[in-house]
Every structure is written in C-alpha cells, then in structure tokens.
Scaffold this active site. Structure first.
Site, PDB file in Angstrom:
ATOM      1  N   GLU A   1     -23.592   2.503  32.000  1.00 41.60           N
ATOM      2  CA  GLU A   1     -22.944   2.993  30.781  1.00 41.60           C
ATOM      3  C   GLU A   1     -22.207   1.862  30.071  1.00 41.60           C
ATOM      4  O   GLU A   1     -21.473   1.099  30.681  1.00 41.60           O
ATOM      5  CB  GLU A   1     -21.971   4.127  31.115  1.00 41.60           C
ATOM      6  CG  GLU A   1     -22.649   5.356  31.708  1.00 41.60           C
ATOM      7  CD  GLU A   1     -23.645   6.025  30.754  1.00 41.60           C
ATOM      8  OE1 GLU A   1     -23.578   5.757  29.536  1.00 41.60           O
ATOM      9  OE2 GLU A   1     -24.493   6.800  31.235  1.00 41.60           O
TER      10      GLU A   1
ATOM     11  N   ARG B   1     -20.725  21.607  28.663  1.00 42.91           N
ATOM     12  CA  ARG B   1     -21.836  22.527  28.409  1.00 42.91           C
ATOM     13  C   ARG B   1     -21.841  23.674  29.416  1.00 42.91           C
ATOM     14  O   ARG B   1     -22.246  24.796  29.102  1.00 42.91           O
ATOM     15  CB  ARG B   1     -23.165  21.778  28.475  1.00 42.91           C
ATOM     16  CG  ARG B   1     -24.342  22.603  28.015  1.00 42.91           C
ATOM     17  CD  ARG B   1     -25.576  21.773  27.772  1.00 42.91           C
ATOM     18  NE  ARG B   1     -26.143  21.220  28.980  1.00 42.91           N
ATOM     19  CZ  ARG B   1     -26.807  21.925  29.908  1.00 42.91           C
ATOM     20  NH1 ARG B   1     -26.968  23.220  29.761  1.00 42.91           N
ATOM     21  NH2 ARG B   1     -27.299  21.335  30.975  1.00 42.91           N
TER      22      ARG B   1
ATOM     23  N   HIS C   1     -24.856   5.955  35.855  1.00 48.92           N
ATOM     24  CA  HIS C   1     -25.508   7.240  36.106  1.00 48.92           C
ATOM     25  C   HIS C   1     -26.783   7.003  36.920  1.00 48.92           C
ATOM     26  O   HIS C   1     -27.491   6.023  36.694  1.00 48.92           O
ATOM     27  CB  HIS C   1     -25.877   7.921  34.778  1.00 48.92           C
ATOM     28  CG  HIS C   1     -24.869   8.914  34.310  1.00 48.92           C
ATOM     29  ND1 HIS C   1     -24.152   8.773  33.139  1.00 48.92           N
ATOM     30  CD2 HIS C   1     -24.451  10.082  34.861  1.00 48.92           C
ATOM     31  CE1 HIS C   1     -23.342   9.817  32.988  1.00 48.92           C
ATOM     32  NE2 HIS C   1     -23.501  10.633  34.020  1.00 48.92           N
TER      33      HIS C   1
END
Lengths: 218, 218, 218, 218
Positions: free
Chosen positions: C84, C94, C170
């Site tokens: 990142e 979400r 990630h």
C-alpha cells in the site's frame, strides 16, 4: 405484386434473475418489421425457460420460415456486443429458470452433436461493428443456461433447413440495470439496436466469412 | 439587473495515450454555459500535461472564481461514472504526458497535505445518479497521473477559497473508443452528459452529504 | 551483553467475513521472534474490529517501541502481495466488523491528516520482491475497512515517534480459502512468508527509496 | 510377474509467448512414473506448435496405449486449476506458435465433430479438488490456441480407443512468472502437482460423474 422478402427471425428473452427488464427483448422488438439487407425482421420474445423457449422457437421457425436466425440474450457483466462462435449441447443451470427448472448436465437435444459453430459470418460482423464504432468481440462460450440452449437449438434447427443460417449475440446490461450492479458495464438500447442492425445487414449480405484473427490463448 | 449566478468550473482533458478523442472534454463542453442548480457552468479544456494543466487551472480559477470545481477525466477500463473520494499529493506517471514529462514520486504541490477528501457531497451524488438510472460508483483512488494531479490541485485551490468546493469524476471510454479496445466498457456521450448534470445539480443543492455506505473491504 | 536489536512490530488480523482463517495472521505469526535485517520481529494478532484493534495497536507500540511497523491484511480477490502506498483517515465499512460496528464516513483519528503516505521504501520493496520471483504490486488504496484503519493508525503513530517508519501489505486468500471462492486467486503461506521476509529485509536496510515508476493512469 | 498397470498419458507444453518456463511441463514431469489410482503415469512434453504437437501426441498414444489422457496447459491470467468441459475443432491463433504458424479458423482435424465433451468425470474432479483445498473451477472454453488443439486431439483420439477417456486442465502462471506480470494470479508448482494428483486419482477411480451444478449464465 412482388415476391415477399426472406425473413430474419430475431429473438430476445423476458427478464430473469430478478431484473425488471431484459435488454435483449428491448433491442429486438425495436427491429420488428424492419427491412435489413433485403430481409424482413420478425421479432419474437422467448421466455427464460428451458422447455417453453424451445417449444416456442420450434413453432416460430415453422411459421416464419426464416433464412437467418439470430438469438440475442443478456450477459450481465460483459461490456461489448459479444458474438458467439459456437453453442454446446448442454444445460447446466446455475440458477433455476423462470419456470423453476434447473437442469444439470443434460443435453439441449438428445442424440445431437456436442456443438455447432455459428453459421453466420462472425468475423465479418465483428469487423463491420468495430469499423462503425460499436464495441464488439468474439466469444467462445455462450454459457450453459437458457441463452446457450436457444443458441444451440437455433443452430440445430438451421442445420436441417436448406439455406438457413443461425447465430447468437450476447449484450450487456442497460444503464438503468447497471445502476443497481456496482461496477457493471452497460450499453444503451440505441447503441445495441444500431449494433444489431449492422450485424444483421452484414450477415444478410455476406456469404463467405472474412479470414480475420480473433482468437484467445486460453 | 440581477445578480450574476455563482459559477461551476467544469474541466475536461484533451486526448492522450494514442486516443483520437477524450470523452471528458466531449461531455464537458456540451455543458458549457448551461444553468444547473442555480449555477452557471464554465467549461474548460485542460491539456493532459502535468505542468501546463496546473497553470491553466490556476488562471481559470482566478478568472471564473467558481464556487464549485468539478474535474472530469477518462478512465479507460472503468465501466461507470466513478466519483472520486479523494486525491493525493503525488505524481507517478506510467506513461509520459502529452508534453513528454514523466514524473515519478513527486508531489503535485510541494509542502501541501498528502491528500484531500472531495468536498462535494459524493454519497448524495451517488444516490441521485443511481436513482435516475445512471451507473455510478465511489472510487478510492484517482490514480497517479494527470487526472489525480488536477483533482488534487482543484481540492487544494478550493481549500483556500471560502465557500468553494471541489471534486472529480472519472468516466469510461466512448463506444467508438471501446471498439478499438477488445472487452473494454463504454458509456455514450449523452449518458455521461446526463450523469454530469445530475451530479452537478446534486452538488449545487446539497450542503450536507448523506450518510450512505459505499466502502470496500480492501 | 549486547545491545538489544531494534524491533519490527508485525501485525495480522483474526478471521472475518465468514472465513475460518486469516492468511495475514498465519503468515505473520510464522515470523515472530525472527531476526530480519538486524531487527527482531514481534508478531501481534489484531481483532478485525475498528475500536479494539486501535487500542491494542497503541498499547503494543508503547510496549514494543518498534522502529518499523508493518501491518498485513487479507485482500480476498487480489492476486499478488499488494504494497500500500498510503492510508486514509476514513472508515466506511461495507460489512459490520467482528464486534458488530459499521462506521460510515467517520475518521480513524479525529483532527488528523486526510492521509499518510507509507514511510517504508515501497518501490525498493517492490523491486526486491519481483527480483526474487514473488508476485507483487503497488496499490493506491487500502480500502475503507479495518485494514486501512490500522494502516492509517500505524502511519499516524509512527509519525510521532522519531525514527519510526510504517507501512501496510495486503495479501491474497490462501489456496484453501480460494477453494471456496470460485475464480479467486490465492498464494500459499510459504510464499507469503517468503515475501514478507524480503519486504522487511528491504525495509530494514533501505533508507532512501528507489525512483521506480509504478503508477496507474486512473 | 504381475500384469502391467494401465497407463495415464499426461502432457505438458514447452514455454511460449516469451516465457522462460511453462508451468504445465514443470508440474507434469514431476508426476512421471508415479502410480496414481492404480495407473502408471507417463509424462510427455509437447512443443507449443500446432503441427508438431499433434504428430507427437499421435505417436505417444500409439506407444503408451493409455486408458486416461490428460493434457495440461498454461493459462496466464487464470487463478485456479481450470478443468475444461470441452474442446472445439478450431484453430484461431492470436499469436504465432513456436514454429511460426498462425492458423485462423481452420479445423484441428478435418471432417471431425465441432466439439467433444471431456470424458473424464469433471464434476467429481472439481468436488475432490475443492474438498482437499485446491482452488479449482469448470471452464467452458479452452481457447483457440495450441491448448485447445491438443485437448481436442486427445478427445478425438480417445473416442476411437475403446475404454480410453480424456480431458484437459489449464493452470495459472508460476509465482516467478507472475512476478513479471503485474496483477496476475499464480499457483506454486507443489500446489499444482498436488491438484493434478487429486484430479488423476479421481478420474482413475470414478466411472460415473457426479451430478453437481457448475454452470454459468453466459
């Protein structure tokens, strides 16, 4: 009094999978009665049902006696007019059809070939669409649901009618549908109708397909 | 004689990366002079160049004195109107810009914050677009090329002008462009123009954004 | 008796979104106690909860006093180690976190900057991973869920500790997870562990990042 | 002296499209000579050439006299073991093969059927792979390049040998390849080998396929 024009049988489907509309029928019905490439278009709505769609297709083919059969179906997630290269003799339904049937690994038509290649000039159609600014691609799979089912049945029926040719085109969601599917591509009805006209005119006026690469490595 | 309307500065770019057209300028110029949500739109074409676009933006902001700044840019490969949530103080150019510059890991504006969040009501804009059938989504990255550069600069400039707000929307290829990019999504100019009108009207008339989830896990 | 080694605080998360395992913790715990690039690794499991993860991170930073902080998180659907570039001061969940909280458009830390760029040498890490055959990429968004939350918090905390640097990576699903997600990419634990070692060694031994393009147009 | 075991002919390809390695041959050769499900594996490397691969396959089938034929090929961009449902009688080469040939819209074998369905129990293989944690999927197209060519030829040859069955599996890039393809998925050789063993054991021991939905809408 003149000779009647040869016929194009152009089919779309009714809505499925929770959608309020099916873009294939919206596009197809806009072309009903139109004269394209010296042919007259007869538009037909088919239900998104394995059994009933096949019955209805058979009787329409007898009645219309088309020289060109073009099936059109919704492919939510695809971005371009997607000209199918072939259809396979298989039903493997990920979701139940509109009549609740969910066949798995059954043939569309028993004792018939594993697949038929489209008998429309798919490369010439691809080239004409791109040349006129309509996003289009060749697809090597029409899936295993009712679209492939009808694509296969059209090719099977056309193979038994001298002079008849058949094919299938998958189309994206309409914008109003894509508004409910984050990230999904869409195409307007006007753009799809324009593309289908180009595809049909090319099919009607091209007897021998172009030699044009449109392959995939895998 | 009435008070002049507050201004919207709406920018698009010229073509880049070998394209003959940039859909952002095609859409933006169609709205020049239009009255939307009690504002008057001033459309401006920016070059796809890091240095020149920034100079031109600065002078246009001084001249137009807008209360709303909306940048629009082409995102080939995206399928929907993509409302940017933020812009970052970084240039990392994958290809040279139209002036041949290719900055790597340099700031847009030295000694300025790492990022700005959009100050337009992005969730209200998203909801209005979807409600009116325009495919739209929230994006968490405007990239690292000239689009992000201008998005960042607009937010920076707006942060120094009391009452001014800014944001950025990425848009798909036009159909005629996608016809040269197998598999790429597209949106017609008319659809994009309709979407920008909805977005601008919502921005002009919404002072406080809606609380509406539009997050991503990663 | 020698000087104790400087510390790396390496964090992973517990499972979320219905998964039985979280590949980030599986990889991170395999490196606990290891000496890498002259540093000692302290591995820490964080809960996938906005509030509790931040509390636990703060106390671990006080206790471990790391000079390098690296957060690792699962990104189901990504195919490569995804370094990142930045983290943003925003929560937009979400789905609810493991404690049932679902913040929308709230800051990670009130009155803090909109974003921080990674202070680890992300381009040097990218180059080292690729040179050693580990698939890796730069990402411009860590999302808006608990991963970005911890990435932001690490960068915020590191910014207040002289000499401390921070970043976030990630990682894909494990193969056993991807077996339940048709079409999803995966990476084995051994491959991820090997990649994290390379990334940490590069971070520990590189003071000034490489100038290497890794941008995106949008 | 015992009866010799029935044979599995397992093929992989040499590198193509600029790659230094082909993961299919790396996996396949690791299984050469292995006993799986009461069969003995004979591994064969095929060139990524339309003409030569077919000649070599024909002679190997005569020599090995396999009861199971499994072709394996690289599908750069796919993320899982991809069990092909069928192969089609078509060559449409997007790039030249390793001998420089680039056939367009020519049949694999003249006057042969349009397609063959796999005669291996693909649904049972899918279920076994997933149950043992190997990411796998059913594919409805093996493409139009040398992989489909060999898949079709295997099915054609098997159809003429009583008791013989055939199929094809596409596999992802190796991690070291994906390191040169930003964003591309990969699978380690060990994982692929484990998956092929499971697939072959299931094929060898399953006479009648499972009824298991794995369809696609389009």
């Amino acid at each position: 009094m003149g000779t009647p024009l040869p016929r194009i049988l152009l089919t779309g489907f009714d809505p499925f999978a929770g959608e309020a509309v099916n873009p294939s029928w919206e596009a197809v019905r806009a072309l009903h009665g139109r004269r394209i490439g010296g042919h007259r278009v007869a538009a037909l709505q088919l239900p998104t049902e394995f059994a009933a769609s096949l019955r209805l297709l058979r009787s329409a083919v007898r009645e219309v006696a088309p020289t060109i059969l073009l099936g059109v179906g919704q492919a939510g997630g695809r971005a371009q007019l997607s000209i199918e290269r072939l259809a396979i003799n298989l039903q493997d339904a990920r979701i139940p059809d509109n009549a609740g049937a969910q066949p798995i690994d059954e043939p569309v038509i028993a004792d018939a070939p594993a697949a038929y290649f489209s008998t429309l000039p798919i490369k010439a159609m691809l080239a004409a669409l791109r040349a006129q600014g309509v996003p289009a691609e060749i697809s090597n799979s029409a899936g295993t649901y009712v679209c492939n089912h009808i694509a296969y049945a059209m090719l099977h029926l056309a193979s038994r009618r001298p002079g008849a040719r058949a094919g299938f085109i998958h189309i994206p969601f309409l914008p109003a549908q894509a508004a409910h599917h984050p990230g999904a591509p869409s195409m307007t009805q006007a753009e799809v109708v324009r593309g289908l006209e180009i595809a049909l005119r090319t099919a009607a006026t091209t007897r021998r397909d172009r030699r044009l690469g449109a392959g995939t490595l895998d």
